[in-house]
Design a protein around this motif. Sequence first.
Motif, PDB file in Angstrom:
ATOM      1  N   ALA A 129      23.722  68.752 -29.966  1.00 43.47           N
ATOM      2  CA  ALA A 129      22.687  68.335 -31.118  1.00 43.47           C
ATOM      3  C   ALA A 129      21.623  69.498 -31.084  1.00 43.47           C
ATOM      4  O   ALA A 129      21.219  69.550 -32.294  1.00 43.47           O
ATOM      5  CB  ALA A 129      21.984  67.048 -30.454  1.00 43.47           C
ATOM      6  N   GLN A 130      21.383  69.978 -30.269  1.00 43.51           N
ATOM      7  CA  GLN A 130      20.193  71.275 -30.371  1.00 43.51           C
ATOM      8  C   GLN A 130      20.961  72.482 -31.288  1.00 43.51           C
ATOM      9  O   GLN A 130      20.170  73.018 -31.531  1.00 43.51           O
ATOM     10  CB  GLN A 130      19.775  71.528 -29.022  1.00 43.51           C
ATOM     11  CG  GLN A 130      18.906  70.672 -28.299  1.00 43.51           C
ATOM     12  CD  GLN A 130      18.654  71.011 -26.872  1.00 43.51           C
ATOM     13  OE1 GLN A 130      19.624  71.665 -26.273  1.00 43.51           O
ATOM     14  NE2 GLN A 130      17.596  70.729 -26.357  1.00 43.51           N
ATOM     15  N   GLU A 131      22.199  72.647 -31.158  1.00 45.88           N
ATOM     16  CA  GLU A 131      22.843  73.850 -31.988  1.00 45.88           C
ATOM     17  C   GLU A 131      23.066  73.504 -33.285  1.00 45.88           C
ATOM     18  O   GLU A 131      22.559  74.054 -34.223  1.00 45.88           O
ATOM     19  CB  GLU A 131      24.189  73.780 -31.545  1.00 45.88           C
ATOM     20  CG  GLU A 131      24.385  74.556 -30.138  1.00 45.88           C
ATOM     21  CD  GLU A 131      25.783  74.690 -29.742  1.00 45.88           C
ATOM     22  OE1 GLU A 131      26.760  74.262 -30.349  1.00 45.88           O
ATOM     23  OE2 GLU A 131      26.214  75.105 -28.637  1.00 45.88           O
ATOM     24  N   ASP A 132      22.862  71.960 -33.712  1.00 44.08           N
ATOM     25  CA  ASP A 132      23.191  71.510 -35.150  1.00 44.08           C
ATOM     26  C   ASP A 132      21.819  71.531 -35.814  1.00 44.08           C
ATOM     27  O   ASP A 132      21.561  71.682 -37.029  1.00 44.08           O
ATOM     28  CB  ASP A 132      23.744  70.170 -34.958  1.00 44.08           C
ATOM     29  CG  ASP A 132      25.152  70.209 -34.890  1.00 44.08           C
ATOM     30  OD1 ASP A 132      25.774  71.182 -34.858  1.00 44.08           O
ATOM     31  OD2 ASP A 132      25.946  69.108 -34.419  1.00 44.08           O
ATOM     32  N   CYS A 133      20.673  71.053 -35.080  1.00 43.27           N
ATOM     33  CA  CYS A 133      19.213  70.763 -35.590  1.00 43.27           C
ATOM     34  C   CYS A 133      18.107  71.141 -34.510  1.00 43.27           C
ATOM     35  O   CYS A 133      18.624  71.419 -33.409  1.00 43.27           O
ATOM     36  CB  CYS A 133      19.416  69.336 -36.350  1.00 43.27           C
ATOM     37  SG  CYS A 133      19.305  67.999 -34.833  1.00 43.27           S
ATOM     38  N   GLU A 134      16.882  71.187 -35.025  1.00 46.76           N
ATOM     39  CA  GLU A 134      15.874  71.317 -34.267  1.00 46.76           C
ATOM     40  C   GLU A 134      15.009  70.068 -34.449  1.00 46.76           C
ATOM     41  O   GLU A 134      14.559  69.882 -35.747  1.00 46.76           O
ATOM     42  CB  GLU A 134      14.823  72.700 -34.741  1.00 46.76           C
ATOM     43  CG  GLU A 134      15.881  73.986 -34.438  1.00 46.76           C
ATOM     44  CD  GLU A 134      14.761  75.240 -34.925  1.00 46.76           C
ATOM     45  OE1 GLU A 134      13.720  75.013 -35.417  1.00 46.76           O
ATOM     46  OE2 GLU A 134      15.292  76.225 -34.822  1.00 46.76           O
ATOM     47  N   SER A 135      14.576  69.609 -33.280  1.00 47.95           N
ATOM     48  CA  SER A 135      13.716  68.609 -33.409  1.00 47.95           C
ATOM     49  C   SER A 135      12.959  68.359 -31.911  1.00 47.95           C
ATOM     50  O   SER A 135      13.182  68.679 -31.054  1.00 47.95           O
ATOM     51  CB  SER A 135      14.433  67.143 -33.297  1.00 47.95           C
ATOM     52  OG  SER A 135      13.886  66.097 -33.429  1.00 47.95           O
TER      53      SER A 135
END
Length: 304
Positions: A129-135
Amino acid sequence: MSPSASQVLGRGPDECIGEVAFEYVHPDDKERVMELFSEAVSNPEMNPTTEFRFRHGDGSWIWIEAIGNNQLDNPAIEGFVVNNRDITERKEQAQRVQRERDRLDKLAGTVSHDLRNPLNVATGRLALAQEDCESEHLAIVERSHDRMEELIENVLSLAQAAEGTGGIEVIDVAALVETCWQNVETDAAELVVATDASIRADETQLKQLLENLLRNAIEHGGDNVSITIGDLPGGIYVADDGPGIPENERSDVFEYGYSNSDSGTGFGLSIVRDIADTHGWDITVAESEQGGARFELTGIESVD
């Protein structure tokens, strides 16, 4: 048969003399005790010691430690002398400890398998998930995963401490402390090593104990805390110049789950206490010379 033997066995001489002693031994222990006795009769140099259950005069089974002494060739005795002592309380305590260890083993197995496996899956998914987006939410999840991993490690450490020592050896405390210091996030904390003690201990467990005390001092004393490890009669101490521990809380800090820090797990000092107990040491909390906390470990076997 002496008066003290009557007191231990709960049977007087009139009841016992002329009887076959082995008939009072527990059926599960009888064959083993008879074989050992027979061997000792054949070997005058042998002074056997054994433990077995014996039928007390009140009908209950008590645990006895018996020490034999072959005096068949002694003209004044021409017999076999046996000294007995009641070890029932010690045996029951050992059984309670073993039950607790078995319970912790089962808990450790559950923690290691049933919790760590789904945690590993969640950690892997989080990385994707961290590779796909920043949150900012993902960072919170990551910290939660780290917290869970720390809790798992602490529970496993508790179980290992209860298992007992793996092997006792002579340890240079100062050298081990320096190694522990490298394994702890120290920030700007200062370490003062004021010990030249060499002690007998399980190195792995002593390392865990010292690292936990160092982490505890940094966690509660702040980034700039100064920590001193020194000698005291019959032991060593770990002291700091932090805020210290109120006197009315010192008896509680070793309890499972106790923590007055938001980042603490409440297991660190419990592990310290269990490791000390396993080695037969005493641990107490006092106030350091600087007004901080001072953990004193005593009853330690030192080596000159």
